[in-house]
Design a protein around this motif. Structure first.
Motif, short mmCIF file in Angstrom:
data_model
loop_
_atom_site.label_atom_id
_atom_site.label_comp_id
_atom_site.label_asym_id
_atom_site.label_seq_id
_atom_site.Cartn_x
_atom_site.Cartn_y
_atom_site.Cartn_z
N VAL A 5 -4.52 1.00 1.89
CA VAL A 5 -5.20 1.60 3.03
C VAL A 5 -5.05 0.73 4.27
CG1 VAL A 5 -6.85 2.94 1.69
CG2 VAL A 5 -7.45 0.66 2.42
N SER A 6 -4.81 -0.56 4.06
CA SER A 6 -4.63 -1.43 5.22
C SER A 6 -3.18 -1.44 5.68
CB SER A 6 -5.16 -2.81 4.85
OG SER A 6 -4.46 -3.79 5.47
N GLY A 7 -2.32 -0.71 4.97
CA GLY A 7 -0.97 -0.48 5.48
C GLY A 7 0.06 -1.53 5.10
N ASN A 8 -0.21 -2.32 4.04
CA ASN A 8 0.79 -3.32 3.66
C ASN A 8 1.94 -2.72 2.85
OD1 ASN A 8 -0.58 -5.23 5.01
ND2 ASN A 8 -1.67 -6.01 3.25
N ASP A 68 -4.68 -9.80 8.64
CA ASP A 68 -3.54 -8.91 8.83
C ASP A 68 -3.92 -7.74 9.73
OD1 ASP A 68 -0.85 -8.22 8.02
OD2 ASP A 68 -1.79 -6.52 7.01
N GLN A 69 -5.10 -7.16 9.45
CA GLN A 69 -5.52 -6.03 10.29
C GLN A 69 -5.80 -6.48 11.71
OE1 GLN A 69 -8.74 -3.87 8.50
NE2 GLN A 69 -7.47 -3.12 6.84
N LYS A 81 3.23 -2.62 13.48
CA LYS A 81 3.14 -3.18 12.13
C LYS A 81 3.62 -4.63 12.15
CE LYS A 81 2.05 0.07 9.12
NZ LYS A 81 0.77 -0.19 8.50
N ASN A 99 -11.00 5.72 5.48
CA ASN A 99 -10.75 4.41 4.89
C ASN A 99 -9.48 3.78 5.42
OD1 ASN A 99 -12.87 4.48 2.78
ND2 ASN A 99 -11.73 6.32 2.23
N ASP A 100 -8.67 4.58 6.09
CA ASP A 100 -7.35 4.09 6.45
C ASP A 100 -7.38 3.28 7.73
OD1 ASP A 100 -6.83 5.62 4.35
OD2 ASP A 100 -5.47 7.02 5.34
N PHE A 101 -6.54 2.30 7.74
CA PHE A 101 -6.36 1.49 8.93
C PHE A 101 -4.96 1.80 9.45
CE2 PHE A 101 -4.66 -2.34 10.89
CZ PHE A 101 -5.63 -2.61 11.83
#
Lengths: 294, 242, 268
Positions: free
Chosen positions: B79-82, A93-94, A125, A116-118
């Motif tokens: 943190v990965s934005g899901n 996903d990233q 998105k 820690n944030d992506f």
């Protein structure tokens, strides 16, 4: 569902059951059976395609490609599927979002990783933050299909790799004698003949694939085992109109029957396919069929 | 082909602009921890946090959407934005605070409690069950008792009923309705333990703007007393309020 | 704390030797490698014992499925069908329930509600069923000539089975059986994941990987470490089974030997 379901506490056993089994939550449970079947139907051909690509790569004369194919088979086969599912989906996903980010927001000046944030720009998105819920669900469904396909593709590649090499040498020599090129030999002789050697392995793989669907929840898809757990757990009257004790046993029994029936049907179908594929092949099975006809 | 790619980008760009105006906030929860959050008969997220979350979103003028996820992956997925927030009965702890940010608590530091079949269980040396990767599991491991870890809260209680564990250690709010409904079979034992800094909403550290919005909304609910009403509605008269 | 010290403290943590408390903060790579590696002891324990015991039951089941008597054939067929036809998840669930209720019947069943015995039994039955199917397939494809030759030598009954049928069956089944062994070791990670509770934080490799993923909130370090351990384990299994395969095929001419090795893999 039914009009008499407004006050379940007053109902007779039968009516209570009828109402209970048709709550929205149960509908999601039944719907999940469909999800699992559709997922299997899409994953199987995709994994086969991955397997075919992997096996072809491993056979390649071009060293980097062949190393890539062999590496894929060895590494993915070596890792337990749960371990793979637990981190691969987030990574995938990233990765997707990062690529899209590079594409749609070229002038973004902040780092993508902040502590820690992506963080990617809103437009990058996948799916977009304001998409409808069903878009998110569909997306995670296809991520699940893709992840399953990668894992099972590696096993399929291993089977197909063996099957391609099991095609009798004499067949290939005959093809060469007819003046066929490498490519022609591969597509006209090896590929049509390999299936009969590959089928036992592939059908076993299919059986394993069916049985790994309980891991779907790790991939963000609400599958039948998730719902069985959720529905079966004991419920106190404060949070539901249908309180009951620990009924997980019954729900799991339903799943057991489902999986056994599905396995049985698959076995019967695959046996037929095998009989069809054996027809006219240079194997003992094919020989036996010829004799039976004569 | 090229043209097609161009149109998709254009679409993505317009979508990006539309986004700036009305952003959907995705609220991540577990859906298996009544009364905080659970799935109701319709299969929708329900419970204290559902009501609270919806109210907070109205006050902060945000459009919100609910997402359920496995407890194990709840922080990595944030943190990965899901999704954009965690609102899942998560206690504020120092370790979690290093990785994500919390709003101010919306439930005061709550007690964790032991529940057993009989009152004479020794919680310091017996077999205590707890849900894996919770602060309660960590506490039991340090207490010297024999820790028995289960994947779901449901199983931890079941293990006491079937005798696998002497007692279960969990959030008191989760245990209260279970003890009440058990018809005297289950009882609270030993002293309650205060763990964590209350329950708050988790957000990405970089999302300061969103955190401020929710913080303000929670504060306004605290000020006009609606939060207390909500807590009493879901957790009963006896719990701590603000 | 030095890495050697960490290994001393946590190297055997999974079986309860060493530090009682798991690391709670300042996680190092060394700790992650040590603890996840220590958990591997459980995976190997489950895998090796289930495989060894399952081998014999599988042989019996394969012969049972091939038997003429209905009374032998039907039970074997059903056993294989049920254990091959349902997910391990569900098998663990039912086994745990069953063992809990048996516990109240007789104290003999006490250990079965903990993983070391209960999960082992499930894995043992599971691998026996899968291997039996592989052995049964091999049994059916034993060349007629081999059996006829044994008859010509005047062998029958036990000697014929032990010296001709059984070795040939193993030789034919071996590639498929290798795959089954790999799958079994992978399946051992499910024990503490969904089936049985972990006691005093003694768990398998996946248990510790999850512990670290949970404590550090970063899945990208512990799970790849786990994956690396398993790739190594898989390579060891393939190596060991390859040695046995060489021995099983040592009587064959070199050319034929290669062909047999390349038989389509009957994977589980």
């Amino acid at each position: 569902m039914f009009s008499f379901c407004t006050d379940p506490a007053t109902l007779s056993d039968f009516a209570w059951m009828a109402c209970y089994l048709t709550t929205g939550k149960h509908m999601s449970f039944y719907y999940a059976f469909g999800t699992v079947l559709v997922l299997l139907a899409i994953t199987a051909p995709t994994a086969l395609a991955f397997g075919f690509a992997g096996a072809s790569a491993a056979r390649s004369r071009f060293l980097p490609l062949s190393l890539f194919g062999k590496g894929y088979i060895a590494i993915v086969r070596g890792v337990p599927d749960i371990a793979f599912f637990l981190f691969f989906v987030i990574a995938l996903d990233q990765g997707l979002e990062y690529l899209k980010h590079q594409w749609v927001c070229p002038d973004w000046d902040q780092p993508v990783r902040q502590g820690n944030d992506f963080i990617v720009c809103q437009a990058a998105k996948v799916p977009l933050g304001n998409s409808a819920q069903w878009v998110h669900k569909t997306y995670s469904f296809f991520v699940a299909v893709f992840t399953f396909a990668i894992v099972f593709g590696a096993f399929a590649a291993n089977v197909l790799f063996g099957a391609m090499r099991a095609v009798p040498r004499a067949q290939l020599e005959t093809a060469e004698a007819y003046g066929m090129t490498q490519r022609q030999t591969f597509w006209r002789i090896v590929v049509p003949q390999m299936w009969v050697y590959a089928l036992p392995g592939l059908s076993n793989l299919w059986m394993v694939l069916i049985k790994s669907t309980p891991l779907l929840f790790l991939l963000g898809v609400e599958d039948i085992v998730y719902w069985a757990r959720e529905l079966g757990g004991s419920k106190t009257p404060r949070f539901t109109d249908y309180p009951h004790g620990d009924w997980r046993m019954w729900y799991f029994l339903v799943l057991l029957v489902f999986y056994l029936a599905f396995t049985r049907v698959s076995e019967v179908v695959l046996d037929r396919v095998m009989a069809r594929l054996t027809l006219g092949q240079a194997t003992t099975g094919g020989e036996a069929q010829r004799r039976a006809e004569a | 082909m090229k043209k097609m790619i161009l149109t998709t980008t254009a679409l993505a760009l317009t979508a990006g602009m539309a986004l700036a105006q009305s952003q959907t906030i995705r609220m991540g929860t577990e859906g298996a921890y009544p009364p905080y959050n659970f799935l109701n008969d319709k299969g929708e997220v329900d419970g204290f946090e559902r009501e609270l979350g919806d109210e907070l979103c109205t006050r902060a003028e945000l459009t919100c959407e609910w997402v359920t996820t496995d407890w194990d992956g709840i922080i990595p997925n944030l943190v990965s934005g899901n999704y954009d927030t965690i609102i899942a009965g998560m206690s504020i702890t120092a370790e979690r605070d290093e990785v994500i940010d919390f709003t101010q608590n919306y439930i005061p530091p709550a007690a964790s409690a032991y529940v057993a079949l009989s009152a004479d269980v020794d919680v310091a040396s017996g077999v205590i069950s707890a849900q894996a990767s919770t602060i309660q599991a960590g506490y039991v491991a340090e207490s010297g008792a024999t820790l028995l870890e289960f994947a779901t809260p449901e199983e931890t209680v079941a293990s006491v009923r079937n005798g696998e564990a002497d007692a279960v250690f969990a959030d008191k709010d989760y245990l209260v309705p279970i003890v009440e409904e058990s018809g005297g079979a289950l009882t609270f034992v030993a002293e309650d333990v205060q763990l964590g800094g209350g329950v708050g909403m988790g957000l990405r550290e970089s999302d300061t703007e969103l955190r401020d919005k929710f913080d303000a909304a929670i504060q306004s609910m605290k000020d006009d007393g609606t939060l207390n009403t909500l807590i009493v509605k879901w957790f009963g008269e006896d719990v701590d309020t603000f | 704390m030095s890495c050697a010290q960490t290994i001393m403290d946590y190297g055997l943590r999974s079986i309860g030797i060493g530090e009682r408390l798991l690391p709670r903060s300042d996680f190092t790579l060394c700790q992650q490698f040590t603890l996840i590696g220590s958990g591997l002891v459980w995976n190997i324990y489950f895998g090796v014992i289930a495989l060894a015991a399952g081998f014999f039951l599988a042989t019996a089941l394969a012969l049972g499925k091939g038997a003429r008597s209905r009374w032998l054939r039907k039970p074997s067929e059903w056993f294989i069908f049920i254990f091959r036809g349902s997910p391990l998840f569900i098998q663990f669930f039912f086994a745990y329930f069953l063992f809990l209720s048996l516990k109240s019947v007789h104290p003999f069943f006490d250990p079965f509600s903990s993983a070391w015995a209960g999960a082992l039994v499930v894995l043992f039955f599971n691998t026996a069923a899968y291997s039996a199917e592989i052995f049964y397939g091999a049994l059916k494809s034993i060349p007629r000539g081999d059996v006829e030759a044994a008859d010509a030598y005047g062998m029958s009954g036990w000697p014929r089975f032990r010296r001709v049928i059984w070795p040939t069956m193993l030789r034919l089944a071996w590639p498929g059986y290798t795959n089954e062994a790999i799958f079994l070791f992978h399946a051992t990670t499910l024990v503490f994941f969904s089936g049985f509770p972990a006691q005093q934080q003694k768990g398998d490799a996946l248990y510790y990987a999850r512990y670290f993923a949970d404590q550090t909130f970063n899945p990208f370090v512990p799970y790849p470490i786990l994956a690396a351990y398993f790739i190594l384990l898989t390579l060891v299994i393939i190596g060991l089974f390859g040695l046995v395969n060489r021995r099983l095929n040592r009587h064959l001419p070199a050319e034929q030997r290669r062909k047999i090795r390349l038989r389509p893999n009957l994977i589980r």
